[in-house]
Enzyme design. Structure first.
Site, short mmCIF file in Angstrom:
data_model
loop_
_atom_site.label_atom_id
_atom_site.label_comp_id
_atom_site.label_asym_id
_atom_site.label_seq_id
_atom_site.Cartn_x
_atom_site.Cartn_y
_atom_site.Cartn_z
CG ASN A 1 -30.94 -51.01 -41.13
OD1 ASN A 1 -31.05 -50.44 -42.17
ND2 ASN A 1 -31.61 -52.00 -40.97
CE1 TYR B 1 -35.89 -42.61 -41.02
CE2 TYR B 1 -35.98 -40.10 -42.78
CZ TYR B 1 -35.36 -41.43 -42.33
OH TYR B 1 -35.12 -42.72 -43.68
N1 LIG Z 1 -36.46 -47.45 -47.09
C1 LIG Z 1 -36.40 -45.50 -47.03
O1 LIG Z 1 -36.75 -45.47 -48.68
C2 LIG Z 1 -34.78 -45.54 -46.57
C3 LIG Z 1 -34.44 -44.32 -47.42
C4 LIG Z 1 -32.88 -43.19 -46.46
C5 LIG Z 1 -32.88 -43.87 -45.13
N2 LIG Z 1 -33.70 -45.35 -44.49
C6 LIG Z 1 -33.15 -45.49 -43.67
O2 LIG Z 1 -32.64 -46.84 -43.32
C7 LIG Z 1 -32.69 -47.99 -42.55
C8 LIG Z 1 -33.88 -49.45 -43.02
O3 LIG Z 1 -34.90 -48.78 -43.22
P1 LIG Z 1 -35.56 -49.81 -44.11
O4 LIG Z 1 -36.54 -48.79 -45.75
O5 LIG Z 1 -35.52 -51.46 -44.31
O6 LIG Z 1 -36.93 -50.04 -43.19
P2 LIG Z 1 -37.95 -50.91 -42.83
O7 LIG Z 1 -38.03 -52.23 -44.18
O8 LIG Z 1 -39.48 -50.69 -42.16
O9 LIG Z 1 -37.53 -51.55 -41.62
C9 LIG Z 1 -36.97 -51.42 -40.25
C10 LIG Z 1 -36.40 -52.76 -39.72
O10 LIG Z 1 -36.25 -51.29 -38.17
C11 LIG Z 1 -36.50 -51.94 -37.28
N3 LIG Z 1 -36.83 -51.56 -35.99
C12 LIG Z 1 -38.36 -49.88 -36.12
N4 LIG Z 1 -38.67 -49.88 -34.83
C13 LIG Z 1 -38.02 -50.81 -33.88
C14 LIG Z 1 -38.16 -50.93 -32.36
N5 LIG Z 1 -38.50 -50.04 -32.28
N6 LIG Z 1 -37.41 -51.52 -32.03
C15 LIG Z 1 -36.46 -53.13 -32.59
N7 LIG Z 1 -36.59 -52.66 -34.44
C16 LIG Z 1 -37.14 -51.78 -34.77
C17 LIG Z 1 -38.07 -53.22 -37.66
O11 LIG Z 1 -38.35 -54.42 -36.96
P3 LIG Z 1 -38.63 -55.73 -36.99
O12 LIG Z 1 -39.67 -55.15 -38.08
O13 LIG Z 1 -38.81 -56.55 -36.82
O14 LIG Z 1 -39.52 -54.61 -35.28
C18 LIG Z 1 -37.02 -53.56 -38.85
O15 LIG Z 1 -35.95 -54.60 -39.31
C19 LIG Z 1 -33.75 -46.93 -40.77
O16 LIG Z 1 -32.64 -46.42 -40.26
C20 LIG Z 1 -34.16 -45.41 -42.29
O17 LIG Z 1 -34.51 -44.59 -41.65
C21 LIG Z 1 -34.84 -46.22 -45.26
#
Ligand SMILES: NC(=O)c1ccc[n+]([C@@H]2O[C@H](COP(=O)([O-])OP(=O)(O)OC[C@H]3O[C@@H](n4cnc5c(N)ncnc54)[C@H](OP(=O)(O)O)[C@@H]3O)[C@@H](O)[C@H]2O)c1
Length: 253
Positions: free
Chosen positions: A89, A158
């Site tokens: 994720n 992305y």
């Molecule tokens: N939000 C949307 O609109 C959306 C839409 C489609 C898909 N997604 C996908 O859903 C997933 C989760 O997104 P979210 O919206 O929950 O994002 P978020 O709130 O920004 O959270 C991102 C997560 O990824 C971790 N992360 C990012 N870079 C990292 C790294 N280099 N090493 C370790 N951990 C890392 C962060 O951990 P730390 O903070 O602990 O570093 C955090 O737990 C992602 O793959 C995203 O692409 C999101």
């Protein structure tokens, strides 16, 4: 192992947003969860404290560091006593509009995005496979994105990373089926998390919500529900699939 029988689950990026909701959903089923975090230690500890049930734990790694990712997956499997489910994720969404970005920033965005969203997931999967085989089978669920299909004009790396993740998942579905392991993806549209906050709270937010005939974006728990099903034994024969969670905002044929 079926839901409710204490599956051992690793969720990368469990410290916030969608990962947090996924970790909670598994814990509510009676599963034990390793909550991975990268830099948000306090928030990961809070997620852990809020999980129902016993035996959950935290693991840390920068997803762009191959050695750290490998050690993190092994640690999770060791501390959980095995591994039945991996949820890839963790991800980043960094703007780099092609006509407004310097070449240096363009390079940096591509390197960081592919290393985290695609190679990080590939490495975690590689290191999880021996544990999943030792468990007699299991599931890998990848959190992809609508952007893989619809395009990401301001975040092309992305979109490419998520299209790559879909292709990776489908290749691994073929490779791992003989071992009783399913590999699938969930492809959300915009979700109400920090990652999307700037877009959703900005001047274009209403237009984004209007992309869905529901007139809103997804909640993290709606993505978690799809992940929970994809990880279940009932979904094993759906290996290779990509489940849209985008409120009919983008219908692919
Ligand atoms: N939000 C949307 O609109 C959306 C839409 C489609 C898909 N997604 C996908 O859903 C997933 C989760 O997104 P979210 O919206 O929950 O994002 P978020 O709130 O920004 O959270 C991102 C997560 O990824 C971790 N992360 C990012 N870079 C990292 C790294 N280099 N090493 C370790 N951990 C890392 C962060 O951990 P730390 O903070 O602990 O570093 C955090 O737990 C992602 O793959 C995203 O692409 C999101």
């Amino acid at each position: 192992m079926a839901a409710g029988e204490g599956r051992r689950v690793l969720v990368t990026g469990g410290s916030r947003g969608i990962g947090r909701a996924i970790a909670r959903s598994f814990a509510e089923q009676g599963d034990r969860v390793a909550v991975h975090w990268g830099s948000s230690r306090d928030r990961a500890q809070q997620v852990l404290a809020e999980l129902p049930g016993e035996g959950h734990l935290l693991v840390q790694a920068d997803m762009t560091d191959a050695e750290a990712v490998g050690a993190m997956v092994d640690r999770a499997a060791e501390d959980l006593g095995g591994l039945d489910v991996l949820v890839n994720n963790a991800g980043v969404f960094t703007a780099h509009p092609p006509l407004e970005t310097s070449y240096a920033d363009w390079q940096a965005a591509w390197a960081q995005t592919l290393a985290t969203n695609l190679v990080g997931a590939a490495n975690a999967t590689f290191r999880a496979v021996p544990h999943l085989i030792a468990a007699g089978g299991g599931a890998v669920v990848n959190v992809s994105s609508r952007g893989a299909f619809r395009g990401e004009p301001n975040n092309p790396a992305y979109g490419a990373s998520k299209a790559g993740l879909n292709a990776f998942a489908q290749s691994m579905a073929l490779a791992l089926a003989p071992h009783g392991i399913s590999v699938t993806c969930v492809a959300p549209g915009f979700v109400q998390t920090e990652m999307a906050r700037e877009v959703l709270d900005g001047p274009g937010g209403d237009a984004v919500r209007a992309q869905s005939p529901f007139g809103r974006v997804a909640r993290a728990d709606e993505v978690a529900a799809a992940v929970l099903w994809l990880a279940s034994p009932a979904a094993r024969f759906s290996s290779g699939t990509i489940v849209d969670v985008n409120g009919a905002s983008y219908l692919r044929s």
